[in-house]
Design a protein around this motif. Structure first.
Motif, PDB file in Angstrom:
ATOM      1  N   PRO A 170       0.813  -1.223   0.000  1.00 53.27           N
ATOM      2  CA  PRO A 170       0.000   0.000   0.000  1.00 53.27           C
ATOM      3  C   PRO A 170       0.850   1.278   0.000  1.00 53.27           C
ATOM      4  N   ASN A 171       2.133   1.158  -0.322  1.00 50.72           N
ATOM      5  CA  ASN A 171       3.026   2.311  -0.187  1.00 50.72           C
ATOM      6  C   ASN A 171       3.040   3.221  -1.402  1.00 50.72           C
ATOM      7  N   ALA A 172       3.061   2.642  -2.605  1.00 48.06           N
ATOM      8  CA  ALA A 172       3.019   3.415  -3.854  1.00 48.06           C
ATOM      9  C   ALA A 172       2.375   2.512  -4.892  1.00 48.06           C
ATOM     10  N   PHE A 173       1.200   2.884  -5.396  1.00 48.77           N
ATOM     11  CA  PHE A 173       0.427   1.953  -6.212  1.00 48.77           C
ATOM     12  C   PHE A 173      -0.488   2.714  -7.162  1.00 48.77           C
ATOM     13  N   ARG A 174      -1.004   1.973  -8.177  1.00 47.41           N
ATOM     14  CA  ARG A 174      -2.002   2.533  -9.092  1.00 47.41           C
ATOM     15  C   ARG A 174      -3.383   2.376  -8.473  1.00 47.41           C
ATOM     16  N   PRO A 214      -8.493  10.855   3.540  1.00 46.84           N
ATOM     17  CA  PRO A 214      -7.244  11.302   4.167  1.00 46.84           C
ATOM     18  C   PRO A 214      -6.173  10.224   4.280  1.00 46.84           C
ATOM     19  N   ARG A 215      -6.521   8.982   3.954  1.00 44.95           N
ATOM     20  CA  ARG A 215      -5.562   7.901   4.160  1.00 44.95           C
ATOM     21  C   ARG A 215      -4.488   7.833   3.082  1.00 44.95           C
ATOM     22  N   TYR A 216      -4.820   8.312   1.876  1.00 44.84           N
ATOM     23  CA  TYR A 216      -3.887   8.206   0.751  1.00 44.84           C
ATOM     24  C   TYR A 216      -3.692   9.554   0.081  1.00 44.84           C
ATOM     25  N   LEU A 217      -2.557   9.693  -0.583  1.00 48.55           N
ATOM     26  CA  LEU A 217      -2.197  10.945  -1.244  1.00 48.55           C
ATOM     27  C   LEU A 217      -1.931  10.665  -2.713  1.00 48.55           C
ATOM     28  N   ARG A 272      -0.481   8.160   3.045  1.00 50.17           N
ATOM     29  CA  ARG A 272      -0.214   9.462   3.648  1.00 50.17           C
ATOM     30  C   ARG A 272       0.403   9.264   5.031  1.00 50.17           C
ATOM     31  N   GLY A 273       1.448  10.029   5.332  1.00 53.91           N
ATOM     32  CA  GLY A 273       2.094   9.961   6.633  1.00 53.91           C
ATOM     33  C   GLY A 273       2.080  11.306   7.325  1.00 53.91           C
ATOM     34  N   ASP A 274       2.774  11.378   8.460  1.00 52.71           N
ATOM     35  CA  ASP A 274       2.841  12.637   9.201  1.00 52.71           C
ATOM     36  C   ASP A 274       3.674  13.682   8.465  1.00 52.71           C
ATOM     37  N   GLU A 275       4.650  13.223   7.674  1.00 57.28           N
ATOM     38  CA  GLU A 275       5.507  14.108   6.907  1.00 57.28           C
ATOM     39  C   GLU A 275       5.228  13.933   5.416  1.00 57.28           C
ATOM     40  N   PRO A 276       5.556  14.946   4.599  1.00 58.76           N
ATOM     41  CA  PRO A 276       5.410  14.771   3.148  1.00 58.76           C
ATOM     42  C   PRO A 276       6.251  13.588   2.667  1.00 58.76           C
ATOM     43  N   PRO A 277       5.827  12.911   1.614  1.00 56.61           N
ATOM     44  CA  PRO A 277       6.592  11.749   1.123  1.00 56.61           C
ATOM     45  C   PRO A 277       8.003  12.142   0.726  1.00 56.61           C
ATOM     46  N   ASP A 278       8.952  11.319   1.140  1.00 55.47           N
ATOM     47  CA  ASP A 278      10.346  11.609   0.831  1.00 55.47           C
ATOM     48  C   ASP A 278      10.677  11.185  -0.602  1.00 55.47           C
ATOM     49  N   LEU A 279      11.932  11.395  -0.996  1.00 54.12           N
ATOM     50  CA  LEU A 279      12.318  11.116  -2.378  1.00 54.12           C
ATOM     51  C   LEU A 279      12.180   9.643  -2.719  1.00 54.12           C
TER      52      LEU A 279
END
Length: 298
Positions: free
Chosen positions: A13-17, A35-38, A48-55
């Protein structure tokens, strides 16, 4: 009563279509918009996490977005290959062989030719190999920022375990590529033994100001304890050791270990010079002057 395994969706569920996750029944359109996904790219989502997604997260999402049309490249490929060397807040990067992929906010699209042996699978997405990534970054960076070009080459050569001059083979493969003339100078300054980007920057502060080239990751043998102490940089003939003190050196256990390490080195006749990001970023001339005085050369 047995339960059927959940359908497999690449990157979930980390990066997906999103369409794939919906089709597999893992999420509903309403939840996906909640709010669960970005949403980072069209039909491409991250948790979605507490911080913006890192590189790293953004790069994996970019790889999912261009799957089948392009590959992750540049600083994004370096990040996924564990050769982190990117400045803060860089966009994700992909390379496509033609003009079929449009740019998108936060996504930098390069159009270039990639041979099959210049692409590999990493963390679930296709990325350029370490040598190809180094070749691309040096060509792009060196004309304007030679230091950062060498930083990238050092990091990728260390992780990819290849000699820096291997990028010259790619220059021969693509004799008309833009920026290829900058490769030899970067290769001459590179050292795959460098332990981190900041160590590379520290080394180049000295070399580019005319000081002799120090040895990277130099081992000092402690025969009594039967161990080796590794110095970030060293001038062995002068018994001068130079260390970059990163944030990990401030941890209590590291402070205690470093204290004994430096005491032994000084007792063994080494003069130790320790620098932090404040000196490397803000006082490079003073660093060079300090080591120049220590070496006793002009």
């Amino acid at each position: 009563m047995s339960t059927a395994p959940l359908p497999s969706v690449p990157g979930w569920p980390n990066a997906f279509r999103g369409t794939a996750a919906i089709a597999a029944g893992l999420v509903t359109p309403a939840v996906l918009r909640g709010p669960r996904y970005l949403r980072l790219f069209p039909d491409t989502y991250v948790r979605r996490g507490d911080e913006p997604p890192d590189l790293s997260v953004r790069s994996r999402a970019a790889g999912m977005y261009v799957a089948g049309r392009g590959v992750v490249s540049g600083y994004s490929a370096a990040e996924l290959l564990d050769a982190s060397c990117a400045p803060a807040d860089v966009p994700t990067e992909v390379t496509v062989p033609d003009g079929g992929q449009r740019a998108h906010p936060g996504l930098l699209v390069h159009r270039d030719v990639l041979a099959p042996d210049e692409v590999r699978r990493c963390r679930g997405v296709d990325v350029t190999t370490a040598p190809r990534t180094a070749y691309d970054l040096v060509r792009r960076l060196a004309p304007d920022d030679q230091v950062e070009a060498v930083v990238a080459l050092d990091a990728l050569a260390r992780v990819g375990r290849f000699p820096p001059d291997r990028v010259l083979c790619l220059a021969e493969r693509y004799p008309r590529a833009r920026g290829r003339r900058a490769l030899p100078a970067a290769v001459d300054l590179a050292d795959a033994r460098s332990g981190s980007p900041m160590e590379t920057r520290l080394r180049l502060i000295l070399v580019l100001r005319g000081l002799p080239r120090p040895q990277a990751q130099y081992p000092v043998l402690d025969n009594r304890r039967r161990r080796a102490v590794w110095l970030d940089l060293a001038y062995p003939e002068h018994r001068i050791g130079i260390e970059y003190e990163g944030g990990d050196h401030s941890r209590p256990e590291r402070v205690l270990r470093d204290a004994g390490r430096y005491t032994w080195l000084v007792d063994d006749g080494w003069r130790m010079y320790r620098f932090t990001k404040y000196e490397v970023d803000g006082e490079p001339d003073e660093i060079a002057a300090t080591i120049d005085r220590a070496l006793g050369v002009r």
